[in-house]
Design an enzyme around this catalytic site. Structure first.
Site, PDB file in Angstrom:
ATOM      1  N   SER A 259     -12.835  -9.966   3.445  1.00 53.73           N
ATOM      2  CA  SER A 259     -12.036  -9.415   2.844  1.00 53.73           C
ATOM      3  C   SER A 259     -10.700 -10.355   2.281  1.00 53.73           C
ATOM      4  O   SER A 259     -10.371 -11.120   3.287  1.00 53.73           O
ATOM      5  CB  SER A 259     -11.551  -8.233   3.529  1.00 53.73           C
ATOM      6  OG  SER A 259     -10.345  -7.458   3.044  1.00 53.73           O
TER       7      SER A 259
ATOM      8  N   TYR B  73      -7.991  -5.570  11.850  1.00 56.43           N
ATOM      9  CA  TYR B  73      -8.889  -5.611  10.626  1.00 56.43           C
ATOM     10  C   TYR B  73      -9.052  -7.134  10.102  1.00 56.43           C
ATOM     11  O   TYR B  73      -9.859  -7.781   9.655  1.00 56.43           O
ATOM     12  CB  TYR B  73      -8.411  -4.701   9.618  1.00 56.43           C
ATOM     13  CG  TYR B  73      -9.276  -4.652   8.325  1.00 56.43           C
ATOM     14  CD1 TYR B  73     -10.525  -4.280   8.511  1.00 56.43           C
ATOM     15  CD2 TYR B  73      -8.870  -5.182   7.184  1.00 56.43           C
ATOM     16  CE1 TYR B  73     -11.363  -4.264   7.343  1.00 56.43           C
ATOM     17  CE2 TYR B  73      -9.707  -4.912   5.919  1.00 56.43           C
ATOM     18  CZ  TYR B  73     -10.889  -4.643   6.100  1.00 56.43           C
ATOM     19  OH  TYR B  73     -11.744  -4.422   4.939  1.00 56.43           O
TER      20      TYR B  73
END
Length: 323
Positions: A161, A187
């Site tokens: 990501s 994350y």
């Protein structure tokens, strides 16, 4: 250094290319594919595109009944099996069963993931995002390696990501045992780890015919945002306070089918033959970030560092061995 390979190749596709377009003209008849998280969001669109060109697609799912219901409207040779990335026993059972079936595995897409969730622990005490997004997928790939080797050539795609730009792996405390928990930092760590895993797998498994790529799918509204409130997404500019999507965000974000395209391209494109280990975005190799890079684009240097990839691999192998 792997960073030198982060140069776009001019694939002819772009940010809004749908997955069906990147596989047009390809034939995966007789090929076997596994897509984790393949029953919602961009995962179901990856399955749709790959099954649509003849692949036999297996979707391991934490909720098999929900997966079967969601995939009932997708045409093609698709099967569902039970697996929970947070539970290594189920990961190992799924991998062992797949290998024992004697099938070769031509494509593995590590697509499933969780994002910005509250602090929770899985396995022997791993921070949940690192445990599910990285360690669970690494255990799966390690278990499936004999099936990947059985194919003459195979591809592994790890969904990373743009969130990786928030930070590297927290090398001294990956499980937030001593560090104050930050859900976005956790994350970012997991997504950096996904890209570094692809780099490490490509280097280690090249002699087995396995090629690996990290992929940023783009900004897409999917169930991945389930841990975020409307208020939080409004504060980030993703939504208006009433939950509607601003026109500028609508223009920037992708549909799920468009979001599936980069992973599908990395898994199938003949343009990538002879390459491997790169981080991809918008259906191309991402360029290495520089001073003019925006916060949502390009590969930061730490995910292209072979020494970091080796360090992560060794650390992760030890963590998995102790689980």
């Amino acid at each position: 250094m792997a960073a030198e390979n982060q140069t776009p190749i001019g694939s002819g596709f772009g940010a809004k290319t749908p997955a069906s377009d990147v596989v047009a003209g390809l034939d995966l008849s007789g090929k076997n594919v596994i897509v984790t998280g393949g029953y919602s969001g961009i995962g179901i669109e990856e399955v749709r595109a790959l099954a649509g060109i003849g692949a036999r697609v297996t979707v391991p799912a934490r909720r098999p009944d929900a997966a079967k219901e969601a995939l009932a409207e997708v045409d093609g040779d698709i099967e569902v099996a039970h697996m929970d990335l947070a539970d290594l026993a189920t990961v190992r059972t799924f991998a062992n069963d797949y290998v024992s079936s004697g099938r070769q595995l031509d494509i593995l897409i590590n697509n499933a993931g969780i994002m910005a969730c509250p602090l929770a622990r899985v396995g022997p005490g791993w921070e949940r995002q690192f445990g599910v997004n990285h360690l669970g997928h690494m255990a799966l790939a390690l278990g499936l390696l004999p099936a990947l080797q059985k194919a003459e050539t195979s591809r592994l795609v790890a969904l990373s990501s743009t969130a990786h730009i928030r930070g590297d792996v927290n090398w001294d405390d990956p499980n937030y045992e001593r560090t104050d928990y930050d859900k976005w930092g956790a994350y970012a760590q997991a997504k950096s780890a996904n890209a570094l895993f692809a780099l490490g797998a490509d280097r280690r498994w090249d002699s087995y015919g396995v090629t690996a790529f990290g992929v940023h799918p783009g900004g897409i509204f999917t169930p991945l945002q389930r841990h975020l409130s409307v208020e939080e997404m409004a504060a980030m500019g993703w939504m208006n306070p009433d939950g509607t999507i601003p026109p500028a965000i609508q223009a920037m974000f992708k549909t799920p089918e468009q979001g599936a395209s980069t992973a599908t391209w990395a898994a199938t494109s003949p343009q990538l033959e002879g390459r491997g280990g790169e981080y991809c975005e918008d259906c191309d190799i991402a360029q290495l970030a520089g001073p003019d890079s925006q916060r949502w684009e390009h590969a930061r240097p730490w995910i292209c560092d072979e020494e970091k990839a080796d360090r992560l691999w060794e650390m992760s192998e030890k963590m998995l061995a102790e689980a």
